[in-house]
Design an enzyme around this catalytic site. Structure first.
Site, short mmCIF file in Angstrom:
data_model
loop_
_atom_site.label_atom_id
_atom_site.label_comp_id
_atom_site.label_asym_id
_atom_site.label_seq_id
_atom_site.Cartn_x
_atom_site.Cartn_y
_atom_site.Cartn_z
N HIS A 161 11.47 19.00 1.44
CA HIS A 161 11.31 17.56 1.72
C HIS A 161 10.32 17.31 2.86
O HIS A 161 10.34 16.25 3.49
CB HIS A 161 12.66 16.89 2.09
N LEU A 188 18.18 11.46 2.24
CA LEU A 188 19.36 11.52 1.38
C LEU A 188 19.03 10.96 0.00
O LEU A 188 19.09 9.74 -0.23
CB LEU A 188 20.51 10.72 2.01
N GLY A 189 18.60 11.84 -0.89
CA GLY A 189 18.34 11.44 -2.28
C GLY A 189 19.29 12.23 -3.15
O GLY A 189 20.38 12.60 -2.73
N ASN A 190 18.85 12.51 -4.36
CA ASN A 190 19.64 13.38 -5.21
C ASN A 190 19.72 14.77 -4.57
O ASN A 190 20.76 15.38 -4.51
CB ASN A 190 18.98 13.43 -6.57
N GLY A 191 18.58 15.23 -4.10
CA GLY A 191 18.56 16.39 -3.21
C GLY A 191 18.60 15.82 -1.80
O GLY A 191 17.87 14.88 -1.50
N ARG A 220 24.09 19.71 -6.23
CA ARG A 220 24.10 21.01 -5.54
C ARG A 220 25.23 21.06 -4.53
O ARG A 220 25.52 20.06 -3.87
CB ARG A 220 22.79 21.26 -4.81
P1 ADP Z 1 15.51 11.93 -5.91
O1 ADP Z 1 15.92 13.04 -5.01
O2 ADP Z 1 15.80 12.23 -7.36
O3 ADP Z 1 14.14 11.36 -5.64
P2 ADP Z 1 16.48 9.35 -4.98
O4 ADP Z 1 15.84 9.33 -3.65
O5 ADP Z 1 16.01 8.39 -6.02
O6 ADP Z 1 16.58 10.81 -5.58
O7 ADP Z 1 18.07 9.07 -4.76
C1 ADP Z 1 19.00 9.14 -5.79
C2 ADP Z 1 20.36 8.72 -5.24
O8 ADP Z 1 20.23 7.45 -4.60
C3 ADP Z 1 21.44 8.56 -6.30
O9 ADP Z 1 22.70 9.00 -5.80
C4 ADP Z 1 21.50 7.05 -6.51
O10 ADP Z 1 22.76 6.65 -6.93
C5 ADP Z 1 21.19 6.53 -5.11
N1 ADP Z 1 20.56 5.20 -5.18
C6 ADP Z 1 19.32 4.90 -5.56
N2 ADP Z 1 19.10 3.55 -5.50
C7 ADP Z 1 20.24 3.01 -5.06
C8 ADP Z 1 20.69 1.66 -4.80
N3 ADP Z 1 19.87 0.63 -4.96
N4 ADP Z 1 21.94 1.50 -4.34
C9 ADP Z 1 22.77 2.54 -4.15
N5 ADP Z 1 22.42 3.82 -4.40
C10 ADP Z 1 21.19 4.05 -4.84
#
Ligand code: ADP
Length: 368
Positions: A161, A188-191, A220
């Protein structure tokens, strides 16, 4: 004649190609994703041809000659400390790093090779997710295994990241005139990962040799006793499926059946597993915030970013609860409104939108 002033960004994954088009002055013209790569004979080459066709059809481009360079998100750059124009030497390095990031680098390479064939005259730039973390000191990057083994197999904390962390640092500098000297950023995303940044340099990060270490994530496990991993291997009498278990079937999904934070929050007060998943997520995050505050010798600013960091006030509230003794005090109302500054204590707590594509475009602009 057209001006060569547009930058194409490609992020090639196992089943998709994400793309964005920027001007050299960092204006995003469009972005999108081509999915189902790898299915029914659809290759990265096909996906990139489709992207270019769409850009022409939708008039974001009038001719391919407008593209001055292509920026690639490359997950693993081994010891590369900065972005690089892709030449034979850099290609070799990305290939060498494939063994360290088998789920990512091979697909990044497929994207590079495809665009080199389609647009052979246009320079390609690799922007590495690991580069930002090459400043992590040996004491934080070294695992406690025999040095002979770590040297032979290049095992150390690389961290990921990094493009997002660099973007957040540069945005802080733009807004405040300097990067806060003791900064913790939670991507804090999916990863998910968290990084301690001292005077603009990464000094600790929760992801390690692979993106599997650290925080609880969408699918994970994050930190887990390797003894437990061996126990599962012994009980199942094989190892291969464990990689899949820990990468794709664990985390929020493994505990509560989904990695969608919105769904989990809706169920928080009525479903035991949804509550447990969110509580573990925040507990782990809080543990790292405390640890990284110690590493930094205090804390000036904490930033929440990416899908969960930007949109989930409950996660920010629960992970900061009880940290008032460090000077971290949330303004509840501002937090629930997703305001940019959500604190009233001496530590600035900020919600910032990350933009990895823009950061890649910026790096490309700097190099071309
Ligand atoms: P990635 O790592 O795939 O780029 P993201 O940054 O898009 O992931 O984050 C994905 C996570 O963020 C998921 O758990 C999703 O539920 C949460 N998320 C994304 N948008 C929102 C939102 N508007 N409200 C609440 N949770 C969200």
């Amino acid at each position: 004649m057209e001006q060569r002033n547009k930058i194409l960004i490609l992020n090639c994954g196992s089943s998709s190609v994400k793309y964005a088009l920027f001007t050299k002055s960092e204006k995003q013209l469009t972005k999108g994703i081509i999915s189902h790569v790898g299915e029914k004979g659809k290759t990265h080459h096909h996906a990139i041809q489709e992207i270019l066709k769409q850009l022409l059809q939708k008039k974001y481009l009038h001719s391919y000659n407008e593209i001055c360079a292509v920026g690639h998100r490359v997950v693993h750059g081994k010891d590369s400390t900065q972005s690089s124009i892709i030449n034979k030497k850099i290609l070799k390095k990305i290939k060498e790093a494939s063994v360290l990031a088998p789920l990512h680098n091979p697909h990044n390479l497929e994207g590079i090779s495809a665009i080199q064939k389609i647009l052979p005259k246009i320079p390609n730039i690799a922007v590495f997710d690991t580069a930002f973390h090459t400043t992590i000191p040996e004491v934080a990057a070294t695992y406690g295994i025999p040095q002979k083994v770590s040297k032979k197999y290049h095992i150390k904390r690389y961290g990921f990241h990094g493009i997002s962390y660099q973007y957040i640092c540069e945005e802080r500098k733009k807004e405040q005139g300097k990067i806060p000297s003791r900064l913790i950023v939670c991507h804090l995303g999916n990863g998910s990962s968290i990084t301690a940044i001292k005077n603009g340099k990464s000094v600790e990060t929760s992801m390690g040799f692979t993106p599997m270490e650290g925080l609880l994530m969408g699918t994970r496990a994050g930190d887990i006793d390797v003894g437990a991993v061996f126990h599962i291997a012994k009980m199942q009498n094989e190892c291969r499926s464990i990689d899949h278990l820990l990468n794709f079937e664990s985390g929020l999904k493994g505990i509560a059946g989904t990695n969608d934070m919105r769904i989990l929050w809706k169920k928080y007060f009525k479903n035991k597993n949804a509550k447990l998943a969110i509580d573990i997520y925040c507990h782990r995050l809080q543990k790292y915030i405390g640890a990284y505050t110690a590493i930094l010798g205090g804390i000036d600013t904490i930033v929440f970013t990416a899908g969960i960091g930007e949109n989930c006030p409950w996660i920010r509230e629960k992970s900061c609860q009880g940290l008032e003794f460090l000077g971290i005090q949330l303004d509840k109302e501002k937090n629930w409104k997703n305001k940019a500054k959500i604190s009233r204590g001496k530590v600035n707590v900020l919600v910032m939108k990350t933009n990895e594509e823009k950061m890649i475009a910026r790096e490309v602009s700097r190099l071309v």
